[in-house]
Design a protein around this motif. Structure first.
Motif, mmCIF file in Angstrom:
data_model
loop_
_atom_site.group_PDB
_atom_site.id
_atom_site.type_symbol
_atom_site.label_atom_id
_atom_site.label_comp_id
_atom_site.label_asym_id
_atom_site.label_seq_id
_atom_site.Cartn_x
_atom_site.Cartn_y
_atom_site.Cartn_z
ATOM 1 N N GLN A 176 0.808 -1.222 0.000
ATOM 2 C CA GLN A 176 0.000 0.000 0.000
ATOM 3 C C GLN A 176 0.844 1.276 0.000
ATOM 4 O O GLN A 176 0.366 2.336 0.409
ATOM 5 N N ILE A 177 2.089 1.188 -0.475
ATOM 6 C CA ILE A 177 2.975 2.349 -0.357
ATOM 7 C C ILE A 177 2.481 3.544 -1.165
ATOM 8 O O ILE A 177 2.628 4.703 -0.734
ATOM 9 N N ILE A 178 1.869 3.331 -2.334
ATOM 10 C CA ILE A 178 1.434 4.468 -3.148
ATOM 11 C C ILE A 178 0.328 5.255 -2.450
ATOM 12 O O ILE A 178 0.452 6.479 -2.292
ATOM 13 N N PRO A 179 -0.776 4.640 -1.997
ATOM 14 C CA PRO A 179 -1.786 5.433 -1.277
ATOM 15 C C PRO A 179 -1.256 6.058 0.009
ATOM 16 O O PRO A 179 -1.659 7.176 0.365
ATOM 17 N N VAL A 195 9.825 13.884 0.715
ATOM 18 C CA VAL A 195 10.322 12.507 0.656
ATOM 19 C C VAL A 195 9.275 11.586 0.031
ATOM 20 O O VAL A 195 9.606 10.711 -0.776
ATOM 21 N N ALA A 196 8.002 11.780 0.382
ATOM 22 C CA ALA A 196 6.940 10.953 -0.201
ATOM 23 C C ALA A 196 6.851 11.161 -1.715
ATOM 24 O O ALA A 196 6.667 10.199 -2.477
ATOM 25 N N THR A 197 7.007 12.406 -2.163
ATOM 26 C CA THR A 197 6.984 12.689 -3.606
ATOM 27 C C THR A 197 8.195 12.081 -4.288
ATOM 28 O O THR A 197 8.102 11.571 -5.417
ATOM 29 N N PHE A 198 9.339 12.109 -3.624
ATOM 30 C CA PHE A 198 10.546 11.475 -4.146
ATOM 31 C C PHE A 198 10.310 9.978 -4.364
ATOM 32 O O PHE A 198 10.721 9.408 -5.385
ATOM 33 N N ILE A 199 9.628 9.322 -3.426
ATOM 34 C CA ILE A 199 9.341 7.893 -3.549
ATOM 35 C C ILE A 199 8.437 7.629 -4.748
ATOM 36 O O ILE A 199 8.687 6.719 -5.546
ATOM 37 N N ILE A 200 7.374 8.438 -4.890
ATOM 38 C CA ILE A 200 6.482 8.285 -6.048
ATOM 39 C C ILE A 200 7.251 8.531 -7.342
ATOM 40 O O ILE A 200 7.076 7.826 -8.344
ATOM 41 N N GLN A 201 8.120 9.528 -7.348
ATOM 42 C CA GLN A 201 8.939 9.819 -8.526
ATOM 43 C C GLN A 201 9.796 8.609 -8.919
ATOM 44 O O GLN A 201 9.857 8.234 -10.098
ATOM 45 N N LYS A 202 10.441 7.980 -7.931
ATOM 46 C CA LYS A 202 11.303 6.841 -8.227
ATOM 47 C C LYS A 202 10.488 5.627 -8.684
ATOM 48 O O LYS A 202 10.953 4.848 -9.520
ATOM 49 N N ILE A 203 9.285 5.475 -8.152
ATOM 50 C CA ILE A 203 8.401 4.399 -8.627
ATOM 51 C C ILE A 203 8.030 4.646 -10.087
ATOM 52 O O ILE A 203 8.050 3.735 -10.913
ATOM 53 N N TYR A 212 2.003 0.641 -13.891
ATOM 54 C CA TYR A 212 1.042 0.378 -12.821
ATOM 55 C C TYR A 212 0.154 1.595 -12.579
ATOM 56 O O TYR A 212 -1.073 1.495 -12.511
ATOM 57 N N ILE A 213 0.764 2.769 -12.447
ATOM 58 C CA ILE A 213 0.008 3.978 -12.131
ATOM 59 C C ILE A 213 -0.874 4.402 -13.308
ATOM 60 O O ILE A 213 -1.964 4.942 -13.121
ATOM 61 N N CYS A 214 -0.431 4.137 -14.518
ATOM 62 C CA CYS A 214 -1.197 4.541 -15.703
ATOM 63 C C CYS A 214 -2.109 3.435 -16.219
ATOM 64 O O CYS A 214 -2.760 3.600 -17.252
ATOM 65 N N HIS A 215 -2.173 2.319 -15.507
ATOM 66 C CA HIS A 215 -2.961 1.179 -15.979
ATOM 67 C C HIS A 215 -4.455 1.496 -16.027
ATOM 68 O O HIS A 215 -5.160 1.047 -16.934
ATOM 69 N N THR A 216 -4.940 2.253 -15.043
ATOM 70 C CA THR A 216 -6.345 2.666 -15.040
ATOM 71 C C THR A 216 -6.413 4.174 -14.865
ATOM 72 O O THR A 216 -5.509 4.797 -14.275
ATOM 73 N N PHE A 217 -7.484 4.760 -15.352
ATOM 74 C CA PHE A 217 -7.650 6.200 -15.205
ATOM 75 C C PHE A 217 -7.794 6.580 -13.739
ATOM 76 O O PHE A 217 -7.345 7.661 -13.323
ATOM 77 N N GLU A 218 -8.397 5.694 -12.945
ATOM 78 C CA GLU A 218 -8.577 5.988 -11.522
ATOM 79 C C GLU A 218 -7.234 6.151 -10.826
ATOM 80 O O GLU A 218 -7.038 7.088 -10.044
ATOM 81 N N ARG A 219 -6.292 5.252 -11.111
ATOM 82 C CA ARG A 219 -4.965 5.361 -10.495
ATOM 83 C C ARG A 219 -4.271 6.641 -10.953
ATOM 84 O O ARG A 219 -3.701 7.373 -10.141
ATOM 85 N N PHE A 220 -4.294 6.860 -12.260
ATOM 86 C CA PHE A 220 -3.644 8.059 -12.790
ATOM 87 C C PHE A 220 -4.252 9.327 -12.194
ATOM 88 O O PHE A 220 -3.528 10.228 -11.769
ATOM 89 N N SER A 221 -5.569 9.414 -12.163
ATOM 90 C CA SER A 221 -6.220 10.640 -11.691
ATOM 91 C C SER A 221 -5.984 10.869 -10.211
ATOM 92 O O SER A 221 -5.893 12.019 -9.761
ATOM 93 N N THR A 222 -5.868 9.784 -9.434
ATOM 94 C CA THR A 222 -5.577 9.930 -7.999
ATOM 95 C C THR A 222 -4.213 10.578 -7.798
ATOM 96 O O THR A 222 -4.057 11.506 -6.994
ATOM 97 N N VAL A 223 -3.225 10.101 -8.548
ATOM 98 C CA VAL A 223 -1.879 10.690 -8.462
ATOM 99 C C VAL A 223 -1.888 12.112 -9.003
ATOM 100 O O VAL A 223 -1.330 13.040 -8.386
ATOM 101 N N SER A 224 -2.528 12.321 -10.135
ATOM 102 C CA SER A 224 -2.567 13.636 -10.769
ATOM 103 C C SER A 224 -3.251 14.669 -9.878
ATOM 104 O O SER A 224 -2.795 15.819 -9.784
#
Length: 272
Positions: A176-179, A195-203, A212-224
């Protein structure tokens, strides 16, 4: 009230983690002095553990070879995990003291040492030790002692992703690291957000992370949506370093065809 952290009051590993130097201290060669072996042995003795944690956390950056010793010494990792799980009952309701928080952060700093070393990183992941840190990332209290726990725990995950190891990303994507990171990016202190943004950047920089993040619009829009809120927040409280990591996230997202099309309508004007 929110008790923010600044560079001077934050755990000292944060600045090194976010630097562009990916080699860390691994290139330095330093013999392990005999008194450090004694301190490692002291970790398994409850009455000596507090002082041993403090001294080892201070010296760990000077002796990269400490990580394999910590991992292979009898009972040492179990002692560090005992320090971590003993804090769980104090997370909610808020009963954590600064003294206990500092002690736990010293244990986390030693785990970061193990996480960042090439000889111990795989075993660290195979033992699923990062999962022991997630309760700290899940806390919402803004008292300084809780913020220290969050920031130091993020530092351990950040040390893992900084190594650009696909096995690390594979492991993290199953958790659950992304949420958890997104919530900290939305509500945390400036340093924790960074630091949290750095982790998302490296992922995102890993191909499987981007997919993974772009696999569904829901995941992408949550990050965006979180990135957009952060950009708007920086208008009132600027942070060049945080903005740099946000822009790198947007840049990497733009390399995915579907995400690039979506970004045309949802990227903030402030970063265009």
């Amino acid at each position: 009230m929110h008790q923010g952290l600044n560079e001077k009051s934050a755990p000292r590993e944060t600045g090194a983690l976010l630097s562009d130097n990916t080699t860390g201290t691994q290139g330095k060669k330093a013999a392990i002095p005999s008194h450090l072996y004694k301190l490692v042995n002291d970790l398994v003795e409850v009455d000596k553990r507090d002082s041993a944690l403090l001294e080892l956390s201070k010296k760990r950056e000077d002796f990269p070879g400490l990580a394999p010793i910590l991992w292979n010494s009898f009972g040492t990792i179990a002692a560090l995990l005992q320090e971590i799980v003993s804090i769980y009952p104090l997370l909610s309701p808020a009963r954590l003291t600064s003294e206990l928080s500092n002690r736990c952060c010293n244990a986390l700093a030693l785990l970061q040492c193990v996480a960042s070393h090439p000889d111990t990183r795989s075993a660290f992941l195979n033992a699923h030790i990062p999962l022991y840190l997630y309760p700290f990332l899940n806390t919402v209290y803004t008292y300084r002692q809780y913020e220290y726990l969050r920031l130091t725990s993020l530092g351990v995950i950040g040390a893992l992703v900084k190594m650009d190891d696909s096995d690390v990303i594979t492991f993290l994507l199953q958790t659950q690291i992304i949420p958890l990171c997104l919530r900290i990016m939305d509500n945390g202190s400036e340093l924790s957000k960074t630091v949290a943004t750095f982790i998302i950047q490296k992922i995102l920089l890993d191909d499987q992370g981007l997919a993974y993040i772009c696999h569904t619009f829901e995941r992408f829009s949550t990050v965006s949506d979180v990135l957009r809120k952060m950009v708007l927040g920086l208008v009132e409280q600027p942070s060049v370093r945080l903005l740099k990591h946000i822009c790198r996230c947007y840049l990497r997202l733009s390399e995915n065809k579907h995400a690039r099309e979506a970004l045309q309508t949802c990227i903030p004007n402030e970063v265009q």
